[in-house]
Design a protein around this motif. Structure first.
Motif, short mmCIF file in Angstrom:
data_model
loop_
_atom_site.label_atom_id
_atom_site.label_comp_id
_atom_site.label_asym_id
_atom_site.label_seq_id
_atom_site.Cartn_x
_atom_site.Cartn_y
_atom_site.Cartn_z
N LEU A 1 0.84 -1.20 0.00
CA LEU A 1 0.00 0.00 0.00
C LEU A 1 0.87 1.25 0.00
CD1 LEU A 1 -2.94 -0.72 2.47
CD2 LEU A 1 -3.06 -0.29 0.02
N ILE A 2 1.89 1.26 0.85
CA ILE A 2 2.73 2.44 0.95
C ILE A 2 3.40 2.74 -0.39
CG2 ILE A 2 4.82 3.38 2.00
CD1 ILE A 2 4.01 2.02 4.58
N PHE B 1 0.76 3.79 -3.06
CA PHE B 1 0.19 5.13 -2.90
C PHE B 1 1.20 6.22 -3.22
CE2 PHE B 1 -3.44 3.31 -0.62
CZ PHE B 1 -4.44 4.03 -1.24
N ILE B 2 2.42 6.06 -2.72
CA ILE B 2 3.43 7.08 -3.01
C ILE B 2 3.65 7.15 -4.52
CG2 ILE B 2 5.83 7.76 -2.63
CD1 ILE B 2 4.26 7.94 -0.10
N GLU C 1 0.50 8.63 -6.46
CA GLU C 1 0.33 10.07 -6.21
C GLU C 1 1.36 10.88 -6.98
OE1 GLU C 1 -1.81 11.98 -4.26
OE2 GLU C 1 -3.07 10.22 -3.92
N MET D 1 3.48 20.34 2.50
CA MET D 1 2.39 19.40 2.25
C MET D 1 1.05 19.97 2.70
SD MET D 1 2.22 16.55 0.85
CE MET D 1 0.66 15.90 0.34
N ARG E 1 1.50 19.28 -5.08
CA ARG E 1 1.35 18.14 -4.20
C ARG E 1 2.03 16.91 -4.78
NH1 ARG E 1 -3.54 15.24 -1.08
NH2 ARG E 1 -3.29 13.37 -2.32
N PHE F 1 5.18 14.41 -3.63
CA PHE F 1 5.21 12.95 -3.59
C PHE F 1 6.38 12.40 -4.39
CE2 PHE F 1 1.00 13.14 -1.78
CZ PHE F 1 1.00 12.03 -0.95
N ALA G 1 9.13 12.33 -2.12
CA ALA G 1 9.00 11.19 -1.21
C ALA G 1 9.45 9.91 -1.89
CB ALA G 1 7.56 11.06 -0.74
N LEU H 1 12.31 7.33 -0.83
CA LEU H 1 12.04 5.91 -0.68
C LEU H 1 13.04 5.10 -1.49
CD1 LEU H 1 9.80 4.56 0.93
CD2 LEU H 1 8.45 4.41 -1.14
#
Lengths: 276, 289, 292
Positions: C35-36, C39-40, C43, C253, C261, C265, C268, C272
């Motif tokens: 999920l993480i 979603f990242i 987005e 954010m 936005r 991401f 992010a 990651l």
């Protein structure tokens, strides 16, 4: 090799002579093999174990005695890489058939381990836990049963006043007798014992042996032991295992008198006389 | 001549050895001093703010005056929600990995990898994930619930690992004897193995609380900023660590209360973490025996 | 006889239900990980659709509301912070771990170990507070504005030091005793033993500790946000303020919309990726297990 060929003859002769009389036997084991992964631990063991008597399993270290014992109540299930072929019949039921009620089989076949392995709870809780899991809820019944088994193993006077203290605070011999009590409380028909005295001092050993002699009228006892003198003292029947090229095999079996006094196989003779 | 060289060599070795001893000691002392300085400063400045009123009043004037009661409540609720999810999930996963799977099972390996990955993901990314998933997709909005759930995801790997340590410390003899007593696997889990693994599970629980309390970044966009008393789990609320951050960064003249809040935070954390460490070490020693 | 009748009261159905329940819960951590990342990723996709990747490196400025996405300074800033803090923290951690095992009296080494474990649990916001109120004014005495790359590096180094020390310390303790005995037996002094036997045997642990520390440093948000000044620029010296990737997300954010936005991401996602690459590299190097 020659020696081991003769072994089979000996066993076959014996198995044939008693085969018809199956009601006398608690276990009828047929062509049992046990593997861990690709390693064969026990090869082709066929053995009948008579009811209400003491059968000793003797043999050198690493010949699969303990593994053999674990096959009898399917404790082998705990190790997932373990695979068993052959038949272990208790009465008419094959322990390894898929339809078997395993809970009932294990209830019927109690087991005592090499080291006392009580749970880290109180003495009372150790005895109450298995009972509760076999559906005994009545407090009074539980109390009576606990008192009864503790008296049977001669622990009642020693622990009566401290039933709710941690079981692990008892001495080694007391712990082993409590383990026996915990096994007895489920009213089994068989008690498997895996070198139950090897971690105990001579006095405690003597007590356990006396208990075995008392119990054998009502229970079938199968005991693995390294101590030939002990086997001589307590057993009615003896099965002798040997390590053959890394695999455990059954060399000879029979009444204690036969094995100890008139062994047919050279290996047996050498082994039983080595310790005496 | 050669004899002299040997002696010289040995002499220089002694000097080097002494120098090294000196460096090691001074390194240690410097490190200790730095941390005594940091902790001392926070604790000394913080304790002067602490009073009964500070703990039982609502913040006033953007936090410059008043106390931190609503913030303590929000923090408590967030941590509670976090552990209410992370603890059962963590223990269950640990039980599954330790009691049900072989080491080389593919599924178990995959779970282990995902645990490592989850432990490595930076907290701000958890914050973003929580913001998108819990706040928007599930529609919880800025709420204690979504903050708690975000932290639960973050804390999960640590709870799992501590619980696995606890389960590993349970001797196999217990598993054998409960099986030999014909107890079903579930019964032996619930009545024998999990109770015996309790120290590890408690350590995981405390570790989880510690992690959750210390976290700030993951809460910025999930539980929100509002410093009033939350009306329920769906309401927004401010955690203690965010309060410290906000007072220090965004409120001029908020330093005193920032120290006070940091003091409370550190004291609670010191207690929780030392308990976790104490239990964890006990388990390790038991395993060695 | 009461026994045998009731002995089936725990049927194996309960066992198999429990097993599948545990499988489901065990799978949950996989689900969360998925999920993480998903979603990242999703987005940030809308940013990738509109903005060419090179614009993150060659735009004039970082001003997403005006359509400028110059992310390079923040990426470089994060990497500088990471490198600087590692450069300080790792040698210090090795020193303290060695001290703990070879120099400290027994009592002191136990105390030191506990202290380090406790310090590992101090929240970053507390280090940030200390940095902001104490460290920054000290740096101002050397050069304004105080909130700077240097402040960030120092605070981060202090923060990641305990984690690295714990790892190296436990690695030293699990070294086979005979390594050290052998070297003492051939007459090496303590220092030579450490230099020529202990440290080489620890190469991989020190590396693993550094990666772990680096991952924490690059992912850290609060402390960096509080002491670095948050000006988007490539710092010319350690005394210049700068902004890290993480701080950028935390700062913007709250009010970011649409493309802004999703560009956050993207940062992010970048973060990651960096962390994943580091963890993967660590796994690869630790895989061949000749050393502790």
């Amino acid at each position: 090799m020659e020696l081991l060929d003769r072994r089979e003859n000996v066993c076959e002769m014996h198995a044939e002579s008693v085969f018809n009389d199956s009601s006398r036997f608690m276990f009828c084991i047929d062509k049992l093999c046990l593997c861990y992964g690709n390693n064969m631990i026990i090869e082709n063991v066929s053995l009948n174990i008579p009811k209400n008597s003491v059968t000793s399993i003797i043999g050198p270290s690493g010949c699969g005695k303990t593994s053999f014992l674990c096959c009898l109540n399917r404790l082998t299930d705990l190790n997932e890489s373990c695979c068993v072929t052959g038949e272990v019949k208790v009465g008419d039921e094959n322990v390894y058939s898929s339809s078997v009620n395993l809970t009932e089989v294990r209830r019927k076949i109690g087991m005592l381990f090499q080291k006392p392995n009580l749970f880290p709870f109180s003495i009372w809780r150790n005895l109450e836990l298995p009972l509760k899991h076999h559906g005994v809820r009545d407090k009074e019944v539980i109390r009576l049963k606990i008192q009864n088994v503790l008296q049977n193993v001669g622990l009642w006077e020693e622990v009566e006043s401290r039933l709710h203290t941690p079981a692990l605070s008892l001495s080694g011999g007391q712990q082993q007798r409590l383990c026996l009590a915990r096994t007895l409380i489920l009213e089994p028909e068989v008690i498997l014992m895996d070198e139950p005295c090897s971690a105990l001092d001579p006095m405690s050993t003597k007590k356990i042996e006396e208990l075995i002699m008392e119990l054998k009228g009502n229970y079938t006892i199968v005991i693995v032991t390294h101590n030939i003198a002990q086997a001589k003292r307590i057993s009615d029947h003896v099965a002798f295992f040997w390590n053959h090229e890394g695999k455990g095999v059954l060399v000879e079996q029979g009444t204690a008198d036969k094995i100890f006094n008139y062994p047919k196989h050279e290996l047996t003779a050498a082994y039983v006389n080595s310790g005496a | 001549m050669s004899e002299q060289a040997v002696r010289l060599e040995r002499g220089s070795h002694y000097d080097l050895d002494n120098l090294a001893t000196f460096i090691a000691w001074s390194g240690f002392i410097v490190v200790v001093l730095i941390f005594v300085w940091i902790l001392g400063e926070i604790l000394v400045n913080g304790i002067s703010v602490i009073s009964w009123e500070f703990l039982t009043e609502s913040p006033g004037n953007a936090g410059r005056s008043g106390g931190i009661l609503p913030i303590l409540v929000s923090t408590g609720v967030i941590v509670f929600i976090c552990l209410a999810f992370a603890l059962p999930m963590g223990v269950a996963t640990a039980v599954y990995l330790n009691e049900y799977t072989l080491k080389d099972s593919r599924f178990a390996k995959f779970i282990n990898i995902s645990i490592d990955v989850l432990a490595a993901i930076p907290s701000i990314i958890y914050g973003l994930f929580g913001f998108v998933f819990f706040n928007n997709v599930l529609g919880f909005g800025f709420s204690l619930l979504s903050g708690g759930l975000t932290l639960a995801c973050m804390v999960l790997p640590f709870v799992i690992r501590a619980s696995i340590d606890g389960l590993k410390a349970v001797p196999d003899a217990y598993r054998e004897s409960s099986t030999a007593l014909a107890m079903s696997k579930s019964a032996s889990l619930f009545y024998v193995i999990i109770p015996s693994a309790m120290p590890g599970i408690i350590a995981g629980f405390l570790l989880g609380i510690g992690r959750a309390l210390a976290e700030t970044a993951a809460l910025l966009f999930t539980s929100g900023y509002v410093d009033r008393m939350p009306s329920g789990v769906m309401d927004s609320g401010r955690a203690l660590s965010i309060h410290v951050y906000d007072l220090a960064m965004n409120v001029s003249g908020g330093d005193a209360n920032a120290y006070g809040s940091a003091f409370v935070l550190i004291v609670v954390l010191l207690v929780v973490n030392s308990m976790a460490i104490y239990i964890g070490n006990k388990i390790q020693r038991r395993q060695l025996r | 006889m009461t026994l045998s009748k009731n002995s089936t009261s725990y049927p194996s159905i309960a066992d198999s239900v429990l097993k599948w329940l545990l499988v489901a819960v065990g799978g949950l951590s996989i689900v969360i990980m998925m999920l993480i990342t998903v979603f990242i990723f999703t987005e940030s996709i809308s940013a990738f659709k509109i903005i060419d990747i090179e614009r993150f490196f060659f735009d004039e400025r970082w001003n997403p509301t005006a359509g400028e996405f110059y992310m390079l300074p923040m990426l470089v800033g994060s990497l500088l912070l990471m490198a600087g803090s590692i450069a300080i923290a790792v040698p210090l951690a090795v020193l303290v771990a060695v001290f703990n095992n070879f120099y400290a009296p027994k009592v002191l080494s136990v105390a030191c170990r506990r202290l380090v474990e406790i310090l590992a649990g101090i929240p970053s916001v507390v280090y940030g507070l200390w940095g902001l109120v104490t460290l920054v004014p000290m740096i101002i005495m050397i050069q304004s504005p105080g909130t700077s790359l240097l402040a960030g590096i120092i605070v981060l180094a202090i923060m990641i030091f305990p984690t690295i020390t714990i790892l190296i310390d436990s690695a030293i303790r699990s070294l086979p005793k005979h390594y050290i005995e052998a070297s003492v037996a051939i007459g090496l002094k303590r220092w030579s033993t450490i230099i020529s036997v202990v440290l080489p045997a620890l190469r991989k642990s020190i590396f693993a500790g550094s990666i772990l520390g680096a991952a924490r440093a690059i992912g850290e948000t609060m402390a960096v946000l509080m002491v670095c000044g948050n000006v988007v620029q490539l710092p010319d010296s350690v005394f210049e303020p700068m902004r890290a990737l993480t701080s950028n997300i935390a700062l913007e954010m709250a009010y970011a919309m649409e493309l802004h936005r999703s560009s956050l991401f993207v940062s992010a996602l970048l973060l990651l990726c960096i962390v994943f690459v580091m963890m993967f590299g660590k796994e690869m190097i630790l895989r061949d297990k000749n050393h502790v």
